[in-house]
Write a protein that holds these residues in place. Structure first.
Motif, short mmCIF file in Angstrom:
data_model
loop_
_atom_site.label_atom_id
_atom_site.label_comp_id
_atom_site.label_asym_id
_atom_site.label_seq_id
_atom_site.Cartn_x
_atom_site.Cartn_y
_atom_site.Cartn_z
N SER A 259 10.88 0.30 -8.02
CA SER A 259 10.90 1.32 -9.07
C SER A 259 10.52 2.64 -8.44
O SER A 259 9.74 2.67 -7.48
N ALA A 260 11.06 3.73 -8.96
CA ALA A 260 10.79 5.04 -8.35
C ALA A 260 10.62 6.09 -9.42
O ALA A 260 11.25 6.04 -10.49
N GLY A 261 9.75 7.05 -9.11
CA GLY A 261 9.57 8.21 -9.97
C GLY A 261 9.81 9.47 -9.16
O GLY A 261 9.40 9.55 -8.01
N VAL A 262 10.47 10.48 -9.76
CA VAL A 262 10.84 11.69 -9.04
C VAL A 262 10.31 12.90 -9.78
O VAL A 262 10.44 13.01 -11.01
N ALA A 263 9.68 13.83 -9.01
CA ALA A 263 9.21 15.11 -9.55
C ALA A 263 9.68 16.22 -8.63
O ALA A 263 9.83 16.03 -7.42
N THR A 264 9.92 17.41 -9.21
CA THR A 264 10.50 18.51 -8.44
C THR A 264 9.64 19.76 -8.57
O THR A 264 9.14 20.08 -9.66
N PHE A 265 9.48 20.47 -7.43
CA PHE A 265 8.80 21.76 -7.40
C PHE A 265 9.83 22.84 -7.67
O PHE A 265 10.95 22.79 -7.12
N PRO A 266 9.54 23.85 -8.48
CA PRO A 266 8.26 24.13 -9.16
C PRO A 266 8.22 23.63 -10.60
O PRO A 266 7.26 23.85 -11.31
N LYS A 267 9.28 22.93 -10.98
CA LYS A 267 9.42 22.56 -12.38
C LYS A 267 8.29 21.65 -12.85
O LYS A 267 7.74 21.83 -13.95
N HIS A 268 7.91 20.67 -12.04
CA HIS A 268 6.93 19.69 -12.47
C HIS A 268 5.55 19.89 -11.85
O HIS A 268 4.64 19.08 -12.09
N GLY A 269 5.41 20.91 -11.05
CA GLY A 269 4.10 21.17 -10.45
C GLY A 269 4.20 22.19 -9.33
O GLY A 269 5.20 22.23 -8.60
N GLY A 270 3.14 23.03 -9.21
CA GLY A 270 3.15 24.07 -8.19
C GLY A 270 2.31 23.74 -6.98
O GLY A 270 2.28 24.51 -6.02
N ASP A 271 1.57 22.62 -7.04
CA ASP A 271 0.77 22.21 -5.88
C ASP A 271 0.96 20.73 -5.65
O ASP A 271 1.56 20.02 -6.48
N SER A 272 0.44 20.24 -4.54
CA SER A 272 0.69 18.85 -4.14
C SER A 272 0.09 17.86 -5.13
O SER A 272 0.73 16.85 -5.47
N ASP A 273 -1.12 18.10 -5.59
CA ASP A 273 -1.76 17.15 -6.50
C ASP A 273 -0.98 17.02 -7.80
O ASP A 273 -0.73 15.92 -8.31
N THR A 274 -0.57 18.16 -8.37
CA THR A 274 0.17 18.15 -9.63
C THR A 274 1.51 17.46 -9.46
O THR A 274 1.95 16.66 -10.30
N LEU A 275 2.19 17.77 -8.35
CA LEU A 275 3.51 17.20 -8.11
C LEU A 275 3.43 15.70 -7.90
O LEU A 275 4.25 14.93 -8.44
N LEU A 276 2.44 15.24 -7.12
CA LEU A 276 2.28 13.79 -6.91
C LEU A 276 1.90 13.09 -8.21
O LEU A 276 2.36 11.96 -8.48
#
Length: 546
Positions: free
Chosen positions: A494-511
């Motif tokens: 299973s996989a989850g995908v997040a994209t900068f800057p839409k889902h987070g502006g720093d590493s912690d938020t994006l992860l």
């Protein structure tokens, strides 16, 4: 005062040498007469002081006299050299500047003999040795003593070398040559024996008596009006003091000359002069015959085998007569065996060091690999992933480009471990690592996040691109089969995908956003890919549900 019959010899020598110096004054216009007279006066004073030393009782006075004896003694060797230079027609060599340089060591020696605090540098710690009616004082020798002695030896050898050149360029009568040889070689050898303390009477110097012999020989030559007419004596004083092997062959291949070192090392019979090289041991005979055909040049030669193997630097030159015609060949062999062994040892040590350095470099590479990589899967580890993600986000912000993060988890991994064991689980992790290494872009960074979780950082990838790549990986893993202990293992991810800057502006938020998307993929049935948008939407619905 004490009486000893041993004082009469140096006293008689002093009187004889002084008499010769006075008599030589009648021939002051002759070449080399002035340095000859200086040599006689210096030798006479040397002998007189030594005689006085033997008859005085107080030890302090004897020590003083034995220091003062070097005032004339220090200038004897320079006087010999100047006498030879003037006699051979090279008086122009003796300029004031050169004369001053020539006298530096003697002057320093005199200063040391007159300065008690400096005695340790020259001669010190006097000891009385009594042998019957003879009592002598011996000293310990300081560093300057050996400088002084070496300097005198060098000057004597230079004088002999000049006489050798003169002998080769001027015809001389044999009787005069023998007289001059005796005049220099006898005190020279006596001084060596005295310095080495190889005498029948410890501390008793035979040099004064033998200097008297020199005076008699040169005085007799002076009476004949032929004093110092270039009589080279370098054969005994130079060749036999050379540590290198020296051999001279005639153009007919006969042994014309050799020095003591060559006689010992090459096994040359004493009666070999005039014989062919066949009288030598085969190895040396072959060597000389081989290089006698090509008489000019330098080379490196090896003689012997095993422990008896020696390596020499060989220099071969042609000897010509006064008309330039070749009359023989000169062989000089310098033993470089120890140097070669040292070079070989150094080379081996260097090779060993290079091997160790290569091993250290490999270990450093391995340590760097272990510091940044996961040992089991070969992917980057979590710590390195964090560094790369921060750098990639900073670059994406500068370039205003997208960046996507994919978080992957192997479904039902615990059940796999429980059913088949941890080794099977490790093989599935390794298979996932191989899949990510083989199917991610070169610019992407695949990492093991922890346990059965993986993260892929995809620079410049939009959300749609990342979703597509994640689904391709999902399908590829689902189709993969892993052979283990007669079992065919397979699994899903299973996989989850997040994209900068839409889902987070720093590493912690994006992860965190990618992790939420992964959680949603698992919660909705596993073996699927979810975007952070979907996870956030689903979370909102759950929060607003009645």
């Amino acid at each position: 005062m004490i009486y000893t019959p041993y004082a009469w010899l140096p006293l008689a020598s002093a009187i004889l040498l002084a008499s010769i110096a006075v008599y030589a004054g009648y021939y002051r216009r002759l070449a080399a007469c002035r340095p000859f007279r200086a040599l006689m006066w210096l030798s006479s004073l040397f002998s007189l002081i030594f005689a006085l030393n033997l008859v005085v009782a107080p030890l302090g006075l004897r020590v003083l006299l034995l220091h003062l004896i070097y005032i004339p003694g220090a200038f004897i060797a320079p006087a010999i050299l100047i006498m030879v230079v003037e006699h051979t027609g090279h008086a122009a060599w003796i300029t004031r500047r050169r004369l001053g340089a020539l006298l530096i060591v003697p002057v320093v020696t005199v200063i040391l003999t007159l300065t008690p605090p400096l005695y340790p540098l020259f001669r010190h710690s006097p000891q009385m040795i009594v042998d019957g009616s003879l009592s002598n004082v011996v000293f310990s020798r300081g560093p300057w003593y050996w400088i002084y002695y070496g300097y005198g030896t060098v000057l004597s050898i230079c004088a002999l070398a000049i006489l050798t050149v003169s002998l080769l360029t001027h015809a001389q009568r044999r009787q005069e040559m023998l007289l001059l040889i005796l005049g220099i070689i006898v005190p020279f050898l006596a001084d060596i024996l005295t310095t080495l303390r190889i005498t029948p009477l410890p501390g008793y110097a035979w040099t004064p008596l033998l200097l008297a012999c020199t005076g008699v020989i040169y005085g007799w030559a002076l009476l004949r009006g032929q004093i110092f007419t270039v009589v080279p004596i370098a054969r005994g004083a130079v060749m036999d003091h050379i540590e290198d092997l020296v051999i001279v062959l005639s153009t007919q291949g006969q042994i014309a000359d050799f020095n003591s070192a060559a006689q010992v090392v090459c096994g040359i019979p004493p009666q070999a002069i005039g014989a062919l090289v066949d009288v030598l041991p085969p190895a040396w005979a072959d060597l000389l015959r081989c290089h006698d055909r090509e008489p000019m040049g330098k080379s490196e030669v090896t003689v012997g085998l095993g422990e008896e193997r020696h390596i020499y630097d060989l220099v071969v030159s042609t000897i010509n007569d006064r008309r330039g015609r070749p009359v023989g060949h000169l062989f000089i062999l310098h033993d470089v065996t120890e140097r070669k062994r040292a070079e070989d040892a150094l080379r081996e040590a260097n090779q060993s060091l290079q091997a160790q350095l290569a091993e250290i470099q490999q270990l450093q590479i391995l340590l760097r690999e272990q510091a940044t990589h996961d040992v089991l899967t070969g992917l980057f580890n979590r710590r390195y992933m964090q560094e790369i993600l921060d750098q990639s986000l900073a670059h994406a912000a500068r370039e205003r480009s997208p960046l996507s993060v994919m978080m992957i988890d192997i479904d039902h991994f615990k059940k796999l471990n429980d059913a088949y064991g941890h080794k099977a689980g490790d093989m599935m992790l390794q298979a996932m690592g191989a899949l990510l290494r083989g199917q991610t872009r070169q610019m992407d960074t695949a990492c093991r996040y922890g346990g059965e979780e993986f993260v892929v950082i995809m620079s410049t990838a939009t959300l749609d691109m990342a979703m597509g790549r994640a689904d391709e990986l999902r399908q590829a893993f689902e189709e993969m089969r892993v052979e283990y202990d007669s079992h065919e293992l397979q699994g899903t991810i299973s996989a989850g995908v997040a994209t900068f800057p839409k889902h987070g502006g720093d590493s912690d938020t994006l992860l965190r956003a990618a992790d939420q998307a992964l959680y949603m993929a698992k919660a909705t049935g596993r073996n699927r890919v979810c975007a952070a948008d979907t996870a956030l939407g689903a979370a909102s619905k759950l929060l607003t549900a009645p």
